[in-house]
Each structure stands twice: as structure tokens, then as C-alpha cells.
Design a protein around this motif. Structure first.
Motif, PDB file in Angstrom:
ATOM      1  N   ARG A  75       0.820  -1.208   0.000  1.00 18.95           N
ATOM      2  CA  ARG A  75       0.000   0.000   0.000  1.00 18.95           C
ATOM      3  C   ARG A  75       0.856   1.262   0.000  1.00 18.95           C
ATOM      4  O   ARG A  75       0.518   2.250  -0.659  1.00 18.95           O
ATOM      5  CB  ARG A  75      -0.949  -0.019   1.201  1.00 18.95           C
ATOM      6  CG  ARG A  75      -2.132  -0.963   0.998  1.00 18.95           C
ATOM      7  CD  ARG A  75      -2.924  -1.191   2.258  1.00 18.95           C
ATOM      8  NE  ARG A  75      -4.175  -1.906   1.973  1.00 18.95           N
ATOM      9  CZ  ARG A  75      -4.787  -2.701   2.827  1.00 18.95           C
ATOM     10  NH1 ARG A  75      -4.285  -2.877   4.048  1.00 18.95           N
ATOM     11  NH2 ARG A  75      -5.905  -3.307   2.496  1.00 18.95           N
ATOM     12  N   LYS A  76       1.947   1.226   0.715  1.00 14.09           N
ATOM     13  CA  LYS A  76       2.841   2.385   0.732  1.00 14.09           C
ATOM     14  C   LYS A  76       3.432   2.636  -0.651  1.00 14.09           C
ATOM     15  O   LYS A  76       3.548   3.783  -1.098  1.00 14.09           O
ATOM     16  CB  LYS A  76       3.963   2.158   1.746  1.00 14.09           C
ATOM     17  CG  LYS A  76       4.932   3.323   1.852  1.00 14.09           C
ATOM     18  CD  LYS A  76       6.009   3.049   2.900  1.00 14.09           C
ATOM     19  CE  LYS A  76       6.988   4.218   2.997  1.00 14.09           C
ATOM     20  NZ  LYS A  76       8.056   3.949   3.999  1.00 14.09           N
ATOM     21  N   ALA A  77       3.777   1.557  -1.352  1.00 14.64           N
ATOM     22  CA  ALA A  77       4.410   1.699  -2.661  1.00 14.64           C
ATOM     23  C   ALA A  77       3.448   2.178  -3.735  1.00 14.64           C
ATOM     24  O   ALA A  77       3.852   2.824  -4.710  1.00 14.64           O
ATOM     25  CB  ALA A  77       5.022   0.363  -3.082  1.00 14.64           C
ATOM     26  N   THR A  78       2.154   1.891  -3.577  1.00 12.81           N
ATOM     27  CA  THR A  78       1.192   2.199  -4.641  1.00 12.81           C
ATOM     28  C   THR A  78       0.215   3.317  -4.280  1.00 12.81           C
ATOM     29  O   THR A  78      -0.619   3.691  -5.105  1.00 12.81           O
ATOM     30  CB  THR A  78       0.380   0.933  -4.989  1.00 12.81           C
ATOM     31  OG1 THR A  78      -0.348   0.486  -3.826  1.00 12.81           O
ATOM     32  CG2 THR A  78       1.300  -0.191  -5.462  1.00 12.81           C
ATOM     33  N   ALA A  79       0.323   3.870  -3.088  1.00 13.21           N
ATOM     34  CA  ALA A  79      -0.695   4.808  -2.588  1.00 13.21           C
ATOM     35  C   ALA A  79      -0.803   6.084  -3.415  1.00 13.21           C
ATOM     36  O   ALA A  79      -1.895   6.639  -3.556  1.00 13.21           O
ATOM     37  CB  ALA A  79      -0.399   5.157  -1.135  1.00 13.21           C
TER      38      ALA A  79
ATOM     39  N   TRP B 294       3.388 -10.138  -5.534  1.00 12.72           N
ATOM     40  CA  TRP B 294       3.673 -10.538  -6.916  1.00 12.72           C
ATOM     41  C   TRP B 294       3.027  -9.558  -7.895  1.00 12.72           C
ATOM     42  O   TRP B 294       3.663  -9.113  -8.865  1.00 12.72           O
ATOM     43  CB  TRP B 294       3.162 -11.960  -7.136  1.00 12.72           C
ATOM     44  CG  TRP B 294       3.071 -12.382  -8.564  1.00 12.72           C
ATOM     45  CD1 TRP B 294       4.109 -12.568  -9.427  1.00 12.72           C
ATOM     46  CD2 TRP B 294       1.868 -12.667  -9.301  1.00 12.72           C
ATOM     47  NE1 TRP B 294       3.629 -12.968 -10.668  1.00 12.72           N
ATOM     48  CE2 TRP B 294       2.262 -13.031 -10.606  1.00 12.72           C
ATOM     49  CE3 TRP B 294       0.518 -12.668  -8.975  1.00 12.72           C
ATOM     50  CZ2 TRP B 294       1.336 -13.382 -11.591  1.00 12.72           C
ATOM     51  CZ3 TRP B 294      -0.406 -13.022  -9.951  1.00 12.72           C
ATOM     52  CH2 TRP B 294       0.005 -13.367 -11.230  1.00 12.72           C
ATOM     53  N   LEU B 295       1.760  -9.200  -7.647  1.00 14.30           N
ATOM     54  CA  LEU B 295       1.062  -8.285  -8.542  1.00 14.30           C
ATOM     55  C   LEU B 295       1.691  -6.892  -8.531  1.00 14.30           C
ATOM     56  O   LEU B 295       1.869  -6.275  -9.592  1.00 14.30           O
ATOM     57  CB  LEU B 295      -0.415  -8.181  -8.147  1.00 14.30           C
ATOM     58  CG  LEU B 295      -1.311  -9.368  -8.471  1.00 14.30           C
ATOM     59  CD1 LEU B 295      -2.735  -9.090  -7.984  1.00 14.30           C
ATOM     60  CD2 LEU B 295      -1.318  -9.687  -9.957  1.00 14.30           C
ATOM     61  N   ALA B 296       2.005  -6.370  -7.355  1.00 10.77           N
ATOM     62  CA  ALA B 296       2.597  -5.033  -7.273  1.00 10.77           C
ATOM     63  C   ALA B 296       3.925  -4.983  -8.029  1.00 10.77           C
ATOM     64  O   ALA B 296       4.224  -4.002  -8.723  1.00 10.77           O
ATOM     65  CB  ALA B 296       2.799  -4.632  -5.816  1.00 10.77           C
ATOM     66  N   ASN B 297       4.706  -6.047  -7.915  1.00 11.82           N
ATOM     67  CA  ASN B 297       5.974  -6.112  -8.651  1.00 11.82           C
ATOM     68  C   ASN B 297       5.735  -6.268 -10.145  1.00 11.82           C
ATOM     69  O   ASN B 297       6.463  -5.698 -10.975  1.00 11.82           O
ATOM     70  CB  ASN B 297       6.805  -7.275  -8.108  1.00 11.82           C
ATOM     71  CG  ASN B 297       8.105  -7.466  -8.858  1.00 11.82           C
ATOM     72  OD1 ASN B 297       8.237  -8.410  -9.634  1.00 11.82           O
ATOM     73  ND2 ASN B 297       9.056  -6.572  -8.638  1.00 11.82           N
ATOM     74  N   LEU B 298       4.718  -7.050 -10.524  1.00  5.95           N
ATOM     75  CA  LEU B 298       4.366  -7.226 -11.933  1.00  5.95           C
ATOM     76  C   LEU B 298       3.866  -5.920 -12.537  1.00  5.95           C
ATOM     77  O   LEU B 298       4.241  -5.548 -13.654  1.00  5.95           O
ATOM     78  CB  LEU B 298       3.287  -8.309 -12.051  1.00  5.95           C
ATOM     79  CG  LEU B 298       2.703  -8.594 -13.439  1.00  5.95           C
ATOM     80  CD1 LEU B 298       3.752  -9.236 -14.339  1.00  5.95           C
ATOM     81  CD2 LEU B 298       1.468  -9.499 -13.319  1.00  5.95           C
ATOM     82  N   PHE B 299       3.016  -5.196 -11.795  1.00  7.12           N
ATOM     83  CA  PHE B 299       2.439  -3.948 -12.291  1.00  7.12           C
ATOM     84  C   PHE B 299       3.466  -2.816 -12.311  1.00  7.12           C
ATOM     85  O   PHE B 299       3.542  -2.056 -13.274  1.00  7.12           O
ATOM     86  CB  PHE B 299       1.263  -3.510 -11.405  1.00  7.12           C
ATOM     87  CG  PHE B 299       0.071  -4.424 -11.397  1.00  7.12           C
ATOM     88  CD1 PHE B 299      -0.056  -5.482 -12.286  1.00  7.12           C
ATOM     89  CD2 PHE B 299      -0.951  -4.228 -10.461  1.00  7.12           C
ATOM     90  CE1 PHE B 299      -1.169  -6.325 -12.259  1.00  7.12           C
ATOM     91  CE2 PHE B 299      -2.070  -5.057 -10.436  1.00  7.12           C
ATOM     92  CZ  PHE B 299      -2.176  -6.106 -11.327  1.00  7.12           C
TER      93      PHE B 299
ATOM     94  N   PRO C 264       7.313  -2.664 -11.315  1.00 11.81           N
ATOM     95  CA  PRO C 264       8.570  -3.243 -10.819  1.00 11.81           C
ATOM     96  C   PRO C 264       9.530  -2.217 -10.216  1.00 11.81           C
ATOM     97  O   PRO C 264      10.302  -2.556  -9.313  1.00 11.81           O
ATOM     98  CB  PRO C 264       9.171  -3.899 -12.070  1.00 11.81           C
ATOM     99  CG  PRO C 264       8.441  -3.304 -13.227  1.00 11.81           C
ATOM    100  CD  PRO C 264       7.093  -2.944 -12.749  1.00 11.81           C
ATOM    101  N   THR C 265       9.467  -0.985 -10.665  1.00 11.31           N
ATOM    102  CA  THR C 265      10.348   0.047 -10.103  1.00 11.31           C
ATOM    103  C   THR C 265       9.835   0.512  -8.745  1.00 11.31           C
ATOM    104  O   THR C 265      10.610   0.696  -7.795  1.00 11.31           O
ATOM    105  CB  THR C 265      10.450   1.250 -11.051  1.00 11.31           C
ATOM    106  OG1 THR C 265      10.923   0.804 -12.324  1.00 11.31           O
ATOM    107  CG2 THR C 265      11.432   2.286 -10.496  1.00 11.31           C
ATOM    108  N   ARG C 266       8.548   0.691  -8.628  1.00 11.49           N
ATOM    109  CA  ARG C 266       7.953   1.117  -7.358  1.00 11.49           C
ATOM    110  C   ARG C 266       8.046   0.019  -6.294  1.00 11.49           C
ATOM    111  O   ARG C 266       8.220   0.304  -5.117  1.00 11.49           O
ATOM    112  CB  ARG C 266       6.473   1.463  -7.549  1.00 11.49           C
ATOM    113  CG  ARG C 266       6.193   2.832  -8.117  1.00 11.49           C
ATOM    114  CD  ARG C 266       4.695   3.042  -8.253  1.00 11.49           C
ATOM    115  NE  ARG C 266       4.387   4.424  -8.593  1.00 11.49           N
ATOM    116  CZ  ARG C 266       4.185   5.395  -7.730  1.00 11.49           C
ATOM    117  NH1 ARG C 266       4.261   5.122  -6.431  1.00 11.49           N
ATOM    118  NH2 ARG C 266       3.919   6.621  -8.115  1.00 11.49           N
TER     119      ARG C 266
END
Length: 349
Positions: free
Chosen positions: A185-189, A309-314, A316-318
Motif C-alpha cells: 500500500r505504501k508503494a502504490t498509494a 507478486w502483482l505489485a511487482n508485476l504492475f 517493478p520500479t515502485r
């Protein structure tokens, strides 16, 4: 009057007979009262030894925390995944489910397994009273687990830790889930809505069954910062909403997640899907599912790995991630197996 000696002898014989009666009487199981995740006060065995999970999300959770106490499973274990299963669960009988996956459970079969506790899924389409009445017929106490969202699983593990006297193990699992969610959540907020990756979730072999963005079935996509392009309100708990290829073309997904490998060949090899943006760009990804699904069908704590896995797939830099190391860590903690590099490759296919 009887002598003091005779009275003492009679008292001794009476006491001896009383002790013998206690020794030969059936042992009374110790019980305790708990408050389950539905807020109900329930008397259960003090140390439940034979437990049945009435729905796949519940069974999977019990599999993680107390596999040797399961009396059965809801659906068959996949025969080609034996190396990834706990030995305690390999030969358990299939008893069905009251949650729509697999065959309907049979109370007589469950009673024959002599469970001392049933754990049911809170929030499913059945009313609590119906579930209670069902298992009351075989005189087994039932408690409920709340597993509507991935956040619920942390509290569910903590609750089961108290039920089974495994607080340390359960708290470690709960902490893992909370930490994984917090990091994702922190990475994608702060991703602006217009910049979120557009994702279509293809669930069936033809790719034309999906779930709304507001459905609990697609929660990991949202947590990982994706935009599930099928915006709608869920019409049923089961989901699997029908959609057309023309609608999918118009929704312009940049990536397709699929639950069925045969769909990939269908989409990439035919004319029907050629105008879908994700297909044109070769962006179709199969969801890992060994031994349990990382995303859905059934939803479970596997989502704590799946969202990473999804956050890294969507992005990868974040959200950089050593997926192999994280998968090995997760499988050791939740599934009780040490996977090899070859196992990891097979899981990811």
C-alpha cells in the motif's frame, strides 16, 4: 451399636467404591467458552483435536495453522502437487463444502469423521442461523471466521492461535500479512488514477467471465495499485460476471490476468481477441495456483504473497521484489514446505 472398627471399615469400602466408579466412568471432555469472529459466545472443547473447515477459505486457513487436526478437505488435492502439500493432509477424505466450491457437504459423512469442532465462513451467502442449525443436527459446535478481506486474515490467524493454543505461530503469520499489505500500500498509494495499470481479470476458459472492481474476488488487484477495468457493483457472492469481447476491447486493458492457461492459447491464437490491447502486446499472465491459488478461487491468505507478486508485476520500479526468496519464505511459514528452485519455476510456469 456397630464398633468403631466396623464403621471405619465401611467408610473405607465406600470411599474405595466411589474412587472405582470415578475411574471407570467415561471421561468428561473439558470445555471453554469463546467469542468467535461473529461475536457469538460458543462453548467449544478446551483443546479441539478433530476439526472441519466448512468452506475452502476456512480449510486453507486451518491447513496453515493446525493441519494435523483436519478431518477432511472440501475439494480434492491436486495429485500432481504432492511435493507442495503437507504430509498431514495428503490422504484426507473429501467432505464437500457449504460455500459453492466442489460438491455440497454431506452431514452424515462429516459426522462419521467425529469432528469436535466445525469452523464456518462468516459473511457467505448462508445465514449464520442456517449454518448453526445444520451442524446442530450432528451435535457439533460451530464457530465463524471473518474472511471478507485480506486484512481479515491477520485477525483470523490471531483468533485461531487462541483456539488451538498456537499464539506465537499465529502471531507470526498475522504479522507477515500486515507487513506485506503495508509495504504494498505504501508503494502504490500515490499513483494517480489515470496512471494506474489497466487490468482485465479473465476467469474462465473462454475469458468471458470476470468480476467487478468492487468484488472481493478482485481485491488483490486494487491493493496492488491496478485498475480493474470492469467497473461495476457485484451482483452475487459467487461472481463470474459475463462480458463480451467487444466490451473488453472498449475497456482497453493493458494486462490480462487469467485463471485458465487454455485461455492464453485461445486469445493469442484466434481472431476473436486480436483487437484487445493486452493481447496485441502479449501481456497475458497466468495466476500461480500451486498448491493454492495466489489470487482467488478460493480467496485465502495466499493473497498476502499474491499482492506482492502483482505489485511487482504492475510496477517493478515502485515495488522491487526478490520473488523467489519471498515465495520460499512464504511457503515455509504458511504451507510448512521448503521449496526448491525447480519447485519455484514450476509454480510460476
Amino acid at each position: 451399636m456397630p464398633s468403631t472398627h466396623l464403621l471405619s471399615r465401611e467408610r473405607f469400602l465406600f470411599a474405595l467404591l466411589a474412587l472405582l466408579a470415578l475411574a471407570t466412568a467415561p471421561a468428561r471432555a473439558e470445555t471453554r467458552e469463546i467469542t468467535d469472529m461473529a461475536g457469538r459466545k460458543v462453548v467449544i472443547p478446551a483443546d479441539p483435536r478433530r476439526v472441519f473447515g466448512a468452506a475452502p477459505p476456512v480449510m486453507a486457513t486451518l491447513y496453515a495453522i493446525a493441519p494435523e487436526r483436519l478431518v477432511g478437505v472440501n475439494v480434492p488435492m491436486r495429485g500432481d502437487e504432492k511435493s507442495l502439500y503437507r504430509k498431514e493432509a495428503l490422504d484426507l477424505p473429501v467432505l464437500g463444502s457449504n460455500a459453492g466450491m466442489g460438491r455440497q457437504l454431506n452431514l452424515e459423512e462429516i459426522a462419521a469423521m467425529r469432528p469436535d469442532l466445525v469452523i464456518a465462513w462468516l459473511g457467505f451467502y448462508q445465514e449464520k442461523s442456517q449454518v448453526e442449525a445444520s451442524f446442530a443436527k450432528i451435535k457439533v459446535p460451530v464457530i465463524f471466521l471473518k474472511l471478507d478481506t485480506l486484512d481479515d486474515y491477520a485477525e483470523a490467524f490471531a483468533f485461531l492461535g487462541r483456539v488451538f493454543g498456537r499464539e506465537a505461530q499465529a502471531n507470526e503469520m498475522a504479522a507477515y500479512i500486515r507487513d506485506a499489505l503495508a509495504r504494498v500500500r505504501k508503494a502504490t498509494a500515490d499513483i494517480p488514477p489515470a496512471e494506474k495499470l489497466r487490468v482485465y481479470y479473465a476467469e474462465s476458459a473462454d475469458g468471458l467471465a470476470t468480476d467487478c472492481d468492487k468484488s472481493f474476488h478482485t481485491e488483490p488487484i486494487l491493493i496492488a495499485g491496478g485498475d480493474n477495468v470492469y467497473h461495476c457493483e457485484q451482483t452475487s457472492h459467487v461472481g463470474m460476471e459475463k462480458i463480451s469481447v467487444e466490451q473488453i476491447v472498449a475497456l482497453k486493458p493493458s494486462l490480462i490476468l487469467t485463471q485458465n492457461k487454455s485461455f492464453i492459447a485461445l486469445a493469442e491464437g484466434g481472431e476473436l481477441w486480436r483487437n484487445v490491447e493486452a493481447v496485441k502486446n502479449g501481456r497475458i499472465v497466468n495466476v500461480p495456483h500451486s498448491p493454492f491459488n495466489w489470487l482467488d478461487r478460493p480467496p485465502s491468505y495466499m493473497r498476502a504473497l499474491g499482492v506482492q507478486w502483482l505489485a511487482n508485476l504492475f510496477y517493478p520500479t515502485r515495488f522491487p521484489l526478490d520473488l523467489k526468496a519471498e515465495t520460499k519464505k512464504f511457503y515455509r511459514l504458511f504451507l510448512g514446505v521448503d521449496i526448491s528452485d525447480a519447485d519455484f519455476s514450476r509454480i510460476m510456469e
